[in-house]
Design a protein around this motif. Structure first.
Motif, PDB file in Angstrom:
ATOM      1  N   PRO A  26       0.841  -1.202   0.000  1.00  0.00           N
ATOM      2  CA  PRO A  26       0.000   0.000   0.000  1.00  0.00           C
ATOM      3  C   PRO A  26       0.877   1.254   0.000  1.00  0.00           C
ATOM      4  CG  PRO A  26       0.039  -1.006   2.190  1.00  0.00           C
ATOM      5  CD  PRO A  26       0.915  -1.854   1.309  1.00  0.00           C
ATOM      6  N   ILE A  27       0.470   2.255  -0.769  1.00  0.00           N
ATOM      7  CA  ILE A  27       1.195   3.523  -0.783  1.00  0.00           C
ATOM      8  C   ILE A  27       0.195   4.659  -0.612  1.00  0.00           C
ATOM      9  CG2 ILE A  27       3.040   2.585  -2.217  1.00  0.00           C
ATOM     10  CD1 ILE A  27       1.920   4.137  -4.578  1.00  0.00           C
ATOM     11  N   GLY A  28       0.644   5.736   0.024  1.00  0.00           N
ATOM     12  CA  GLY A  28      -0.256   6.852   0.292  1.00  0.00           C
ATOM     13  C   GLY A  28       0.455   8.178   0.221  1.00  0.00           C
ATOM     14  N   SER A  29       0.168   9.052   1.180  1.00  0.00           N
ATOM     15  CA  SER A  29       0.778  10.380   1.196  1.00  0.00           C
ATOM     16  C   SER A  29       0.646  10.978   2.585  1.00  0.00           C
ATOM     17  CB  SER A  29       0.104  11.306   0.178  1.00  0.00           C
ATOM     18  OG  SER A  29      -1.197  11.676   0.624  1.00  0.00           O
ATOM     19  N   GLN A  30       1.366  12.070   2.795  1.00  0.00           N
ATOM     20  CA  GLN A  30       1.199  12.925   3.962  1.00  0.00           C
ATOM     21  C   GLN A  30       1.000  14.336   3.410  1.00  0.00           C
ATOM     22  OE1 GLN A  30       1.157  11.706   7.195  1.00  0.00           O
ATOM     23  NE2 GLN A  30       1.388   9.687   6.255  1.00  0.00           N
ATOM     24  N   GLU A  31      -0.235  14.804   3.456  1.00  0.00           N
ATOM     25  CA  GLU A  31      -0.547  16.089   2.825  1.00  0.00           C
ATOM     26  C   GLU A  31      -1.818  16.674   3.419  1.00  0.00           C
ATOM     27  OE1 GLU A  31      -0.992  14.700  -1.202  1.00  0.00           O
ATOM     28  OE2 GLU A  31      -3.153  14.407  -0.936  1.00  0.00           O
ATOM     29  N   GLN A  32      -1.996  17.969   3.242  1.00  0.00           N
ATOM     30  CA  GLN A  32      -3.181  18.632   3.764  1.00  0.00           C
ATOM     31  C   GLN A  32      -4.452  18.000   3.221  1.00  0.00           C
ATOM     32  OE1 GLN A  32      -5.735  20.792   2.455  1.00  0.00           O
ATOM     33  NE2 GLN A  32      -5.143  20.367   0.316  1.00  0.00           N
ATOM     34  N   ALA A  70      -0.095  24.453   1.861  1.00  0.00           N
ATOM     35  CA  ALA A  70      -0.526  24.339   3.256  1.00  0.00           C
ATOM     36  C   ALA A  70       0.516  23.544   4.031  1.00  0.00           C
ATOM     37  CB  ALA A  70      -1.899  23.660   3.331  1.00  0.00           C
ATOM     38  N   ALA A  71       0.526  22.219   3.842  1.00  0.00           N
ATOM     39  CA  ALA A  71       1.535  21.364   4.470  1.00  0.00           C
ATOM     40  C   ALA A  71       1.521  20.018   3.783  1.00  0.00           C
ATOM     41  CB  ALA A  71       1.267  21.193   5.969  1.00  0.00           C
ATOM     42  N   ALA A  72       2.677  19.471   3.557  1.00  0.00           N
ATOM     43  CA  ALA A  72       2.830  18.136   2.975  1.00  0.00           C
ATOM     44  C   ALA A  72       4.258  17.673   3.185  1.00  0.00           C
ATOM     45  CB  ALA A  72       2.493  18.147   1.476  1.00  0.00           C
ATOM     46  N   VAL A  73       4.452  16.361   3.132  1.00  0.00           N
ATOM     47  CA  VAL A  73       5.788  15.786   3.042  1.00  0.00           C
ATOM     48  C   VAL A  73       5.818  15.102   1.687  1.00  0.00           C
ATOM     49  CG1 VAL A  73       7.467  14.190   4.035  1.00  0.00           C
ATOM     50  CG2 VAL A  73       5.895  15.448   5.531  1.00  0.00           C
ATOM     51  N   SER A  74       6.478  15.731   0.721  1.00  0.00           N
ATOM     52  CA  SER A  74       6.353  15.328  -0.671  1.00  0.00           C
ATOM     53  C   SER A  74       7.656  14.782  -1.227  1.00  0.00           C
ATOM     54  CB  SER A  74       5.904  16.532  -1.519  1.00  0.00           C
ATOM     55  OG  SER A  74       5.792  16.184  -2.880  1.00  0.00           O
ATOM     56  N   LEU A  75       7.538  13.702  -2.006  1.00  0.00           N
ATOM     57  CA  LEU A  75       8.654  13.184  -2.790  1.00  0.00           C
ATOM     58  C   LEU A  75       8.513  13.681  -4.226  1.00  0.00           C
ATOM     59  CD1 LEU A  75       8.659   9.434  -1.641  1.00  0.00           C
ATOM     60  CD2 LEU A  75       9.928  11.354  -0.653  1.00  0.00           C
ATOM     61  N   SER A  76       9.629  13.984  -4.865  1.00  0.00           N
ATOM     62  CA  SER A  76       9.565  14.324  -6.279  1.00  0.00           C
ATOM     63  C   SER A  76       9.103  13.105  -7.062  1.00  0.00           C
ATOM     64  CB  SER A  76      10.936  14.785  -6.782  1.00  0.00           C
ATOM     65  OG  SER A  76      11.833  13.683  -6.824  1.00  0.00           O
ATOM     66  N   ALA A  77       8.638  13.334  -8.278  1.00  0.00           N
ATOM     67  CA  ALA A  77       8.213  12.218  -9.130  1.00  0.00           C
ATOM     68  C   ALA A  77       9.362  11.248  -9.349  1.00  0.00           C
ATOM     69  CB  ALA A  77       7.676  12.744 -10.453  1.00  0.00           C
ATOM     70  N   ALA A  78      10.564  11.783  -9.580  1.00  0.00           N
ATOM     71  CA  ALA A  78      11.725  10.928  -9.815  1.00  0.00           C
ATOM     72  C   ALA A  78      12.066  10.110  -8.578  1.00  0.00           C
ATOM     73  CB  ALA A  78      12.920  11.769 -10.243  1.00  0.00           C
ATOM     74  N   ALA A 138      -9.456  21.325   6.654  1.00  0.00           N
ATOM     75  CA  ALA A 138      -9.370  21.560   8.094  1.00  0.00           C
ATOM     76  C   ALA A 138      -9.930  20.417   8.922  1.00  0.00           C
ATOM     77  CB  ALA A 138     -10.122  22.847   8.449  1.00  0.00           C
ATOM     78  N   HIS A 139     -10.489  19.392   8.270  1.00  0.00           N
ATOM     79  CA  HIS A 139     -11.219  18.382   9.040  1.00  0.00           C
ATOM     80  C   HIS A 139     -10.649  16.974   8.943  1.00  0.00           C
ATOM     81  CE1 HIS A 139     -12.927  18.324   4.988  1.00  0.00           C
ATOM     82  NE2 HIS A 139     -13.281  17.074   5.209  1.00  0.00           N
ATOM     83  N   LEU A 140      -9.691  16.735   8.033  1.00  0.00           N
ATOM     84  CA  LEU A 140      -9.117  15.401   7.888  1.00  0.00           C
ATOM     85  C   LEU A 140      -7.616  15.444   8.158  1.00  0.00           C
ATOM     86  CD1 LEU A 140     -10.878  14.023   4.669  1.00  0.00           C
ATOM     87  CD2 LEU A 140     -11.446  13.560   7.067  1.00  0.00           C
ATOM     88  N   PRO A 141      -7.053  14.328   8.630  1.00  0.00           N
ATOM     89  CA  PRO A 141      -5.620  14.311   8.970  1.00  0.00           C
ATOM     90  C   PRO A 141      -4.736  14.215   7.730  1.00  0.00           C
ATOM     91  CG  PRO A 141      -6.579  12.164   9.390  1.00  0.00           C
ATOM     92  CD  PRO A 141      -7.725  13.075   9.031  1.00  0.00           C
ATOM     93  N   MET A 142      -3.481  14.544   7.918  1.00  0.00           N
ATOM     94  CA  MET A 142      -2.491  14.517   6.836  1.00  0.00           C
ATOM     95  C   MET A 142      -2.366  13.136   6.205  1.00  0.00           C
ATOM     96  SD  MET A 142      -0.702  17.559   6.558  1.00  0.00           S
ATOM     97  CE  MET A 142       1.010  17.175   6.191  1.00  0.00           C
ATOM     98  N   GLY A 143      -2.503  12.103   7.009  1.00  0.00           N
ATOM     99  CA  GLY A 143      -2.296  10.743   6.510  1.00  0.00           C
ATOM    100  C   GLY A 143      -3.535  10.078   5.946  1.00  0.00           C
ATOM    101  N   ALA A 168     -14.031   4.505   8.581  1.00  0.00           N
ATOM    102  CA  ALA A 168     -12.810   3.774   8.930  1.00  0.00           C
ATOM    103  C   ALA A 168     -12.112   4.325  10.166  1.00  0.00           C
ATOM    104  CB  ALA A 168     -11.851   3.791   7.744  1.00  0.00           C
ATOM    105  N   HIS A 169     -12.071   5.649  10.303  1.00  0.00           N
ATOM    106  CA  HIS A 169     -11.345   6.286  11.409  1.00  0.00           C
ATOM    107  C   HIS A 169     -12.128   7.508  11.905  1.00  0.00           C
ATOM    108  CE1 HIS A 169      -7.712   3.867  10.832  1.00  0.00           C
ATOM    109  NE2 HIS A 169      -7.859   4.051   9.534  1.00  0.00           N
ATOM    110  N   PRO A 170     -13.330   7.297  12.452  1.00  0.00           N
ATOM    111  CA  PRO A 170     -14.162   8.440  12.839  1.00  0.00           C
ATOM    112  C   PRO A 170     -13.519   9.358  13.865  1.00  0.00           C
ATOM    113  CG  PRO A 170     -15.014   6.389  13.766  1.00  0.00           C
ATOM    114  CD  PRO A 170     -13.967   6.008  12.769  1.00  0.00           C
ATOM    115  N   GLY A 171     -12.668   8.815  14.714  1.00  0.00           N
ATOM    116  CA  GLY A 171     -12.035   9.641  15.730  1.00  0.00           C
ATOM    117  C   GLY A 171     -11.039  10.646  15.182  1.00  0.00           C
ATOM    118  N   LEU A 172     -10.631  10.488  13.914  1.00  0.00           N
ATOM    119  CA  LEU A 172      -9.670  11.405  13.306  1.00  0.00           C
ATOM    120  C   LEU A 172     -10.320  12.504  12.488  1.00  0.00           C
ATOM    121  CD1 LEU A 172      -6.911   8.870  12.130  1.00  0.00           C
ATOM    122  CD2 LEU A 172      -6.981  10.253  14.220  1.00  0.00           C
TER     123      LEU A 172
END
Length: 263
Positions: A24-30, A81-89, A33-38, A176-180
């Motif tokens: 599985p692959i995902g992201s860390q990004e904005q 806003a905020a993210a932890v981003s990898l370049s495409a390469a 205002a109501h959902l988490p980065m992950g 799936a994650h109502p508390g977040l």
């Protein structure tokens, strides 16, 4: 389904002769205002885990080895806003290294399950390029594109599926994650002119206009109508669809692997 993290190297090697490795692959990004980065990582994992649970009910089902989720993706469009981003390469190189490591460790069947739109093209290209040079069969999908085909999966709102931090993802997270989920979810104010990245002026066009994500506040559509029952239906449909896809991948490739072992 077994977790690669919990196996010994002997068990990893032994499983590789017959199992499907799932990444599985995902992201860390904005996500507004109501959902988490992950959110993207969490949803990719949720769909995959539910699909595996469905497959586990079949005693003759696929043997699956689940890798830890890759939590970073290609997210430069969310750095306003905020993210932890990898370049495409870099993301392509990371996927290539992970795939190469799995093949070196004995795996010949691998499936990548993606949760972030910005990864989709990079993931598909990485899979295609890797299979050209390695003796492996690799599959890839983004979870929202795989459905069970039983109708009504998007509760009548396909125009906002998958979207970003909108009704679809928020409904899934409420299931799936109502508390977040930060509630109440505020309605999104209309923006003029409408963004082009999510509603191009002509079908088939990909259109990006500078500054649009910041202008619309980080979401593609109004999430205030999201609810957990819709999320459970959406999540169940994607899990059933992914289970069917894994089963089909297994059936289409196991004969080839058995022949290779015979030789």
């Amino acid at each position: 389904m077994r977790d690669l993290t919990e196996l010994t190297w002997h068990e990893v090697r032994e499983a590789g002769t017959r199992a499907i490795a799932l990444l599985p692959i995902g992201s860390q990004e904005q996500h507004a205002a109501h959902l988490p980065m992950g959110t993207d990582t969490l949803l990719a994992e949720a769909v995959l885990d539910r699909a595996a649970a469905l497959l586990a009910e079949d005693p003759a089902g696929s043997e699956l080895i689940r890798l830890p989720a890759l939590p970073f993706g290609h997210s430069p469009h969310h750095l306003f806003a905020a993210a932890v981003s990898l370049s495409a390469a870099t993301l392509g190189a990371v996927l290539d290294d992970v795939l190469d490591s799995l093949v070196t460790s004995g795996y010949r069947r691998i499936m990548v399950v993606n949760g972030h739109g910005g990864n989709d093209e990079i993931m598909r290209l990485a899979v295609k390029r890797f299979a050209l040079r390695a003796d492996v069969t690799v599959a890839a999908c983004s979870y929202w594109t795989i459905t069970a085909g039983d109708g009504g999966a998007d509760d009548g709102r396909p125009e906002v599926t998958p979207g970003h931090a909108g009704w679809f993802e928020t409904s899934l997270m409420l299931a799936a994650h109502p508390g977040l989920v930060r509630t109440p979810v505020a309605p999104r104010a209309p923006v003029e002119p409408p963004p082009l990245f999510d509603n191009p002026p002509y079908p088939g066009l990909t259109v990006e206009r500078h500054g649009e994500w910041a202008r619309v506040g980080g979401s593609t559509d109004d999430a205030s109508g999201a609810d957990a029952p819709s999320g459970r239906r959406l999540l169940g449909d994607r899990a059933r669809g992914l289970a069917l896809a894994i089963r089909a991948f297994d059936a289409a490739t196991i004969r080839t692997e058995e022949k290779n072992e015979d030789h």
